[in-house]
Design a protein around this motif. Sequence first.
Motif, PDB file in Angstrom:
ATOM      1  N   LYS A 107       0.868  -1.170   0.000  1.00 25.48           N
ATOM      2  CA  LYS A 107       0.000   0.000   0.000  1.00 25.48           C
ATOM      3  C   LYS A 107       0.905   1.220   0.000  1.00 25.48           C
ATOM      4  CE  LYS A 107      -4.230  -1.663   1.968  1.00 25.48           C
ATOM      5  NZ  LYS A 107      -5.409  -1.255   2.665  1.00 25.48           N
ATOM      6  N   ARG A 108       0.825   2.009  -1.057  1.00 26.11           N
ATOM      7  CA  ARG A 108       1.749   3.144  -1.195  1.00 26.11           C
ATOM      8  C   ARG A 108       1.555   4.171  -0.094  1.00 26.11           C
ATOM      9  NH1 ARG A 108      -0.359   7.508  -4.561  1.00 26.11           N
ATOM     10  NH2 ARG A 108      -2.489   7.066  -5.199  1.00 26.11           N
ATOM     11  N   VAL A 123       3.390   7.808   0.163  1.00 23.05           N
ATOM     12  CA  VAL A 123       3.122   8.174  -1.240  1.00 23.05           C
ATOM     13  C   VAL A 123       1.599   8.214  -1.389  1.00 23.05           C
ATOM     14  CG1 VAL A 123       3.656   7.649  -3.660  1.00 23.05           C
ATOM     15  CG2 VAL A 123       5.223   6.928  -1.863  1.00 23.05           C
ATOM     16  N   SER A 124       1.007   9.279  -0.899  1.00 21.43           N
ATOM     17  CA  SER A 124      -0.458   9.319  -0.779  1.00 21.43           C
ATOM     18  C   SER A 124      -1.135  10.182  -1.827  1.00 21.43           C
ATOM     19  CB  SER A 124      -0.839   9.855   0.603  1.00 21.43           C
ATOM     20  OG  SER A 124      -0.230   9.081   1.597  1.00 21.43           O
ATOM     21  N   TYR A 125      -0.363  10.877  -2.639  1.00 20.94           N
ATOM     22  CA  TYR A 125      -0.986  11.806  -3.572  1.00 20.94           C
ATOM     23  C   TYR A 125      -1.876  11.057  -4.577  1.00 20.94           C
ATOM     24  CZ  TYR A 125      -1.905  15.600  -6.685  1.00 20.94           C
ATOM     25  OH  TYR A 125      -2.549  16.541  -7.441  1.00 20.94           O
ATOM     26  N   GLU A 167      -3.157   0.301  -3.598  1.00 22.14           N
ATOM     27  CA  GLU A 167      -2.415  -0.961  -3.753  1.00 22.14           C
ATOM     28  C   GLU A 167      -1.572  -0.933  -5.035  1.00 22.14           C
ATOM     29  OE1 GLU A 167      -5.719  -0.972  -3.141  1.00 22.14           O
ATOM     30  OE2 GLU A 167      -5.682  -1.656  -1.060  1.00 22.14           O
ATOM     31  N   VAL A 168      -0.324  -1.289  -4.866  1.00 21.47           N
ATOM     32  CA  VAL A 168       0.574  -1.370  -6.021  1.00 21.47           C
ATOM     33  C   VAL A 168       1.153  -2.778  -6.041  1.00 21.47           C
ATOM     34  CG1 VAL A 168       2.629  -0.436  -7.139  1.00 21.47           C
ATOM     35  CG2 VAL A 168       1.191   1.063  -5.770  1.00 21.47           C
ATOM     36  N   ARG A 169       0.948  -3.470  -7.158  1.00 21.34           N
ATOM     37  CA  ARG A 169       1.504  -4.823  -7.270  1.00 21.34           C
ATOM     38  C   ARG A 169       2.874  -4.732  -7.926  1.00 21.34           C
ATOM     39  NH1 ARG A 169      -1.242  -9.596 -10.671  1.00 21.34           N
ATOM     40  NH2 ARG A 169       0.200  -8.824 -12.235  1.00 21.34           N
ATOM     41  N   VAL A 170       3.843  -5.340  -7.275  1.00 21.29           N
ATOM     42  CA  VAL A 170       5.223  -5.253  -7.756  1.00 21.29           C
ATOM     43  C   VAL A 170       5.704  -6.654  -8.131  1.00 21.29           C
ATOM     44  CG1 VAL A 170       7.578  -4.533  -7.163  1.00 21.29           C
ATOM     45  CG2 VAL A 170       5.625  -3.340  -6.147  1.00 21.29           C
TER      46      VAL A 170
END
Lengths: 198, 290
Positions: free
Chosen positions: A169-170, A175-177, A186-189
């Motif tokens: 979760k950014r 990194v909330s902007y 959610e960012v999948r890496v």
Amino acid sequence: MRQVRKNRWLAYCGGLALLIAPIASANAQRVTYRVDPVHSFVIFRVKHMNTAYAYGRFNSFSGTIVVDEKNPANSSVEFEIDANSIDTGNSQRDDHLRSPDFFNVRQYPKIRFKSTSIRRINANTFEVRGDLTIRGTTRPLTVRVTYVGKGRNPRGQEIIGFETTFTIKRSQFGVSYGLNGGLADEVRVTIAVEAIRQ
Amino acid sequence: MSVVLQAALTAGVPALFAGLIWLLGGYIAPLTRFRGLLSPVAVGGGYLLAHDFVHGRPPFPPTDATHWLFYFALTGIVLGWLAELPADYRWLWGAVTLLVLSWTMVLGFKPLIQSGYWMPVNGTQIIVILTVATWLLVVLVAPNGEQEQGAGLPFLLAALGGLSAGLIFYNKSASLGQLAGSLGAIMGIGVLIGWWRRTFRLGRGAVSLALILMALLWAMAYGYAELPAHSLALLYLAGFSLALTRLKPFMRLHPMARFLLRFALLLALVGIPLWLSFQAYMATQSEYPY
């Protein structure tokens, strides 16, 4: 008298050798690999406007993997990504992602991961726990890493391959902007590495 | 929440807050000193609300250097109160402002030296230049807040905020641009009040705080986003142009002529780099709308 001293000295040396042997043997089991950036990939995806996935990658990174096949707990991973190398296929968006709205690369040029423990789940899967630092915020992260294979590259060097996919979760890294503006938290890496034995 | 609604809230709520504070100050007009104390609360409180909408409340100390602005806005309210001191003690305001501003600049830009983006000597020079320029801007323009009444000065400050928001936006920081736009909106509500009540004065404290916050946003956009040095210099010049009316040759002009002259200067100084940035943005033929 001289013979007694000589025997005692030999006994000391023998004892020392017995002490060092397991350590040396342990080191022999630990093999260091350096990530080959040409054959490795760091890809991410994030949902845009709750509609579709946007993909991007980082083009510059480095890392070291220490592998102990017999005792995976002795293994370790260190990985460093150059945040400035973000590439989403649109230069305007990449510049925006580098800005203080997202990665703030001028203040925090690196994204780092350092393992704290590794355990084997099954033959080809490992659980890697560690600390992930993005934009100056460090948080624990646990990922499942798959051992892909081992071989030799055209130069004859021994190479090893791993892959992992995880979701972060950014907002937890500051990194909330744009969270309210349609860019998901959610960012999948996916990190796929090929590493060369040192 | 839609993007448009969020943008409207970011600008609208701080402006409404400031407007309410100014109106409250208007109702207790005879107590002019108290009104002077309320005015920096309108600007500082409005900025804090805007920052909260854009970034949320930052931790202390903030991990992100640009978030020092949130804490500066808090201390800036006190600086605004000091600006309202009687003339004999006003040196104290100047000295404390320089001290707090220097410290804020160091906190705000030291990370760029630590990360290696700025070389230590160059970085120190930039920090000193930005500190001195911002302090001079504030010291020179703040008296206008006391001398000028009506909608003129709030309009010029709103225009400066709005134009700099556009300039920062096109130079790759939507969030810093939004914050500059919010400051513009806060001043915009001052225009309405100034129109309605011709005796309305922003006051030294509110003008000084609004200018410091704007200048810090410009400086942050230069340090952390892509605002070019020449655009930064033009923004400072535009700010300085507000004080022109206190020069003797300009004092003789009709008030409307003074206003139009400064507005034209502002448009030229910030409008031109804004137009160039917009052209450069359009030239990339990018479909990226933020």
